[in-house]
Design an enzyme around this catalytic site. Structure first.
Site, PDB file in Angstrom:
ATOM      1  N   TYR A 140     -16.003   7.173-104.251  1.00  0.00           N
ATOM      2  CA  TYR A 140     -14.648   7.072-103.716  1.00  0.00           C
ATOM      3  C   TYR A 140     -13.953   8.410-103.911  1.00  0.00           C
ATOM      4  O   TYR A 140     -13.931   8.942-105.024  1.00  0.00           O
ATOM      5  CB  TYR A 140     -13.875   5.971-104.450  1.00  0.00           C
ATOM      6  CG  TYR A 140     -12.455   5.800-103.969  1.00  0.00           C
ATOM      7  CD1 TYR A 140     -12.180   5.275-102.705  1.00  0.00           C
ATOM      8  CD2 TYR A 140     -11.373   6.183-104.773  1.00  0.00           C
ATOM      9  CE1 TYR A 140     -10.879   5.125-102.260  1.00  0.00           C
ATOM     10  CE2 TYR A 140     -10.066   6.019-104.335  1.00  0.00           C
ATOM     11  CZ  TYR A 140      -9.823   5.493-103.082  1.00  0.00           C
ATOM     12  OH  TYR A 140      -8.523   5.340-102.645  1.00  0.00           O
ATOM     13  N   LYS A 153      -5.256  12.370-111.613  1.00  0.00           N
ATOM     14  CA  LYS A 153      -5.115  11.425-112.721  1.00  0.00           C
ATOM     15  C   LYS A 153      -4.648  12.116-114.022  1.00  0.00           C
ATOM     16  O   LYS A 153      -3.482  12.457-114.120  1.00  0.00           O
ATOM     17  CB  LYS A 153      -6.404  10.599-112.849  1.00  0.00           C
ATOM     18  CG  LYS A 153      -6.594   9.767-111.553  1.00  0.00           C
ATOM     19  CD  LYS A 153      -7.655   8.712-111.561  1.00  0.00           C
ATOM     20  CE  LYS A 153      -7.527   7.909-110.253  1.00  0.00           C
ATOM     21  NZ  LYS A 153      -8.747   7.658-109.533  1.00  0.00           N
ATOM     22  N   ASP A 201     -16.064  15.895-107.550  1.00  0.00           N
ATOM     23  CA  ASP A 201     -14.794  15.177-107.566  1.00  0.00           C
ATOM     24  C   ASP A 201     -14.619  14.623-108.977  1.00  0.00           C
ATOM     25  O   ASP A 201     -15.190  13.600-109.344  1.00  0.00           O
ATOM     26  CB  ASP A 201     -14.802  14.062-106.520  1.00  0.00           C
ATOM     27  CG  ASP A 201     -13.475  13.301-106.495  1.00  0.00           C
ATOM     28  OD1 ASP A 201     -12.597  13.626-107.323  1.00  0.00           O
ATOM     29  OD2 ASP A 201     -13.326  12.383-105.669  1.00  0.00           O
TER      30      ASP A 201
HETATM   31  C1  LIG Z   1      -8.642   7.949-107.937  1.00  0.00           C
HETATM   32  C2  LIG Z   1      -9.638   8.828-107.293  1.00  0.00           C
HETATM   33  C3  LIG Z   1      -9.323   9.610-106.172  1.00  0.00           C
HETATM   34  C4  LIG Z   1      -8.015   9.484-105.441  1.00  0.00           C
HETATM   35  O1  LIG Z   1      -6.949   9.888-106.224  1.00  0.00           O
HETATM   36  P1  LIG Z   1      -5.470   9.331-105.831  1.00  0.00           P
HETATM   37  O2  LIG Z   1      -4.572  10.061-106.771  1.00  0.00           O
HETATM   38  O3  LIG Z   1      -5.521   7.856-106.052  1.00  0.00           O
HETATM   39  O4  LIG Z   1      -5.246   9.678-104.413  1.00  0.00           O
HETATM   40  C5  LIG Z   1     -10.261  10.505-105.711  1.00  0.00           C
HETATM   41  N1  LIG Z   1     -11.453  10.626-106.302  1.00  0.00           N
HETATM   42  C6  LIG Z   1     -11.807   9.879-107.369  1.00  0.00           C
HETATM   43  C7  LIG Z   1     -13.126  10.095-108.002  1.00  0.00           C
HETATM   44  C8  LIG Z   1     -10.916   8.943-107.878  1.00  0.00           C
HETATM   45  O5  LIG Z   1     -11.297   8.168-108.892  1.00  0.00           O
END
Ligand SMILES: *Cc1c(COP(=O)(O)O)cnc(C)c1O
Length: 421
Positions: free
Chosen positions: A138, A259, A231
């Site tokens: 994701y 985050k 990511d």
């Molecule tokens: C949460 C998440 C995102 C998206 O971040 P948002 O601040 O919710 O847009 C992207 N990549 C990973 C791995 C995530 O866990």
């Protein structure tokens, strides 16, 4: 008003009664009244030990007094400027110090924005259109990456409203499968701009890379002049000060963060090699912009949070994570249950399957109905975990041994209950 009443009203004004899909669970989610430390309190007056922690950002727990103070001090001096501010330079420096591949930084407001910008930058830098992501990974909710996604979308992959042409350039591969990647490279290598990977898959539960797999991705991207993007929106500042790239010793070309980087406030970060990052506007032609980019409140929270994340704190989190995973394994073995306990550092998850979980396919062998019964039993026992088999549980620095022990007791009771023991 209690959660049930609030949810009834919310359903009228918010699609599904929530502002983000994974927050919805049956019969209705509890509404937050407040959080402090590792405890989240509902408007119904119930306190939960929180392992969701807003899906990752709250590594210091809710409302850490020093973060609250830093933010309060900033708010009094303004909440948005539209010109640069000193904090951005300071936070960028802290990220560059810790994260091995980071030489320059662009601040945004969410992880979604960061991965979107990363893909655009990789395409511009390489002059290629195709991107590779992994099944069940994701990277936020934008069009480029909503192909076989994880997180809230894991149960119903893909989404209407995305033109076929937009995702015709998004290829997917199974995680931890070298052979499949070699084949994909042989077929498409010269057309691929980047491989984007969650170095630890955190949106189909918690799946570690197999020994040598990240290095394999590093080597095969180098051989094919493809950018490797980690990511690390979850793993950044979570599994180690320098994220998964420090933990596993493999350096990507670009990294996306979020985050934890915002200390509990909205944040997204794209960072990486200078040669690539200098293509971002206004230094270069690749457009990226935002009214709230480098927002001084988020930046102040990020700085104070990173300052508090020292070696001792990571050791403490590691100890607590091992204790939790060990306790879970003991309970499963006592109850003769052949489920999987996954995780590392301060991340963990129980998969309700007898199969070893190494990728999306094996994660999906889990009994998700059983998981939801487990979730509800835990909730009754005062423990809040994310309401999905395909999310990951997080531990904060505010979780103490006493919380861990209470949690393990609740887990044992929940497992007995949902197994009908
Ligand atoms: C949460 C998440 C995102 C998206 O971040 P948002 O601040 O919710 O847009 C992207 N990549 C990973 C791995 C995530 O866990």
């Amino acid at each position: 008003m209690n959660s049930e009443e609030l949810f009834r009203m919310a359903q009228d004004v918010l699609p599904g009664g929530v502002s983000s899909p994974v927050r919805r669970f049956e019969p209705y989610p509890f509404f937050a009244a407040g959080g402090r430390g590792c405890v989240l309190e509902s408007v119904d007056g119930v306190e939960y030990i929180d392992y969701c922690l807003a899906y990752g950002p709250l590594i210091l727990g809710h409302a850490h007094p020093e973060v609250v103070e830093a933010v309060t001090r900033q708010i009094r001096r303004g909440t948005a400027y539209g010109v640069p501010s000193e904090g951005e330079v300071e936070l960028a420096g802290m990220i560059i110090d810790r994260v091995p591949c980071a030489e320059m930084v662009r601040f945004m407001n969410s992880g979604t924005e960061a991965t979107m910008a990363a893909v655009r930058l990789a395409r511009a830098f390489t002059g290629r259109d195709k991107i590779v992501k992994f099944e069940g990974s994701y990277h936020g909710a934008h069009d480029y990456v909503l192909v076989k996604p994880g997180s809230g979308a894991a149960a119903a992959p893909d989404s209407p409203g995305i033109p076929g042409a937009t995702v015709s350039n998004t290829l997917t591969a199974p995680f931890n499968d070298e052979e499949a990647m070699v084949e994909l490279m042989e077929e498409m290598g010269p057309e691929i701009a980047c491989i984007m990977v969650e170095p630890v898959m955190g949106n189909v539960g918690c799946i570690e890379p197999m020994n040598g797999y990240l290095q394999f991705l590093r080597d095969i991207t180098m051989e094919n002049d493809i950018l490797l993007i980690f990511d690390e929106v979850i793993t950044g500042f979570r599994v180690a000060a320098g994220g998964a790239q420090e933990y596993y010793g493999v350096e990507p070309d670009l990294v996306t963060l979020g985050k934890i980087a915002g200390g509990g406030f909205p944040m997204g970060v794209l960072a990486g090699k200078r040669e690539i990052m200098e293509n971002i506007a206004p230094a270069g032609p690749v457009y990226q912009a935002g009214t709230f980019n480098g927002n001084p409140v988020s930046v102040a929270a990020g700085i104070r949070t990173l300052q508090l994340l020292d070696e001792d704190l990571y050791h403490g989190l590691e100890r607590m994570g091992s204790y939790m995973r060990g306790g879970l394994r003991d309970i499963l073995s006592d109850l003769d249950l052949n489920y999987q306990v996954a995780g590392l550092a301060s991340m963990f998850q129980v998969y309700f399957t007898g199969e070893e979980v190494t990728d999306y396919r094996t994660a999906r062998t889990s009994d998700t109905e059983l998981f939801m019964r487990y979730f509800h039993s835990l909730l009754d026992g005062g423990v809040f975990i994310p309401p999905s088999q395909f999310e990951c549980c997080f531990i904060s620095a505010a979780h103490e041994m006493e919380h861990a022990d209470r949690t393990l007791e609740a887990v044992e009771a929940a497992l007995r209950e949902c197994q009908g023991h």
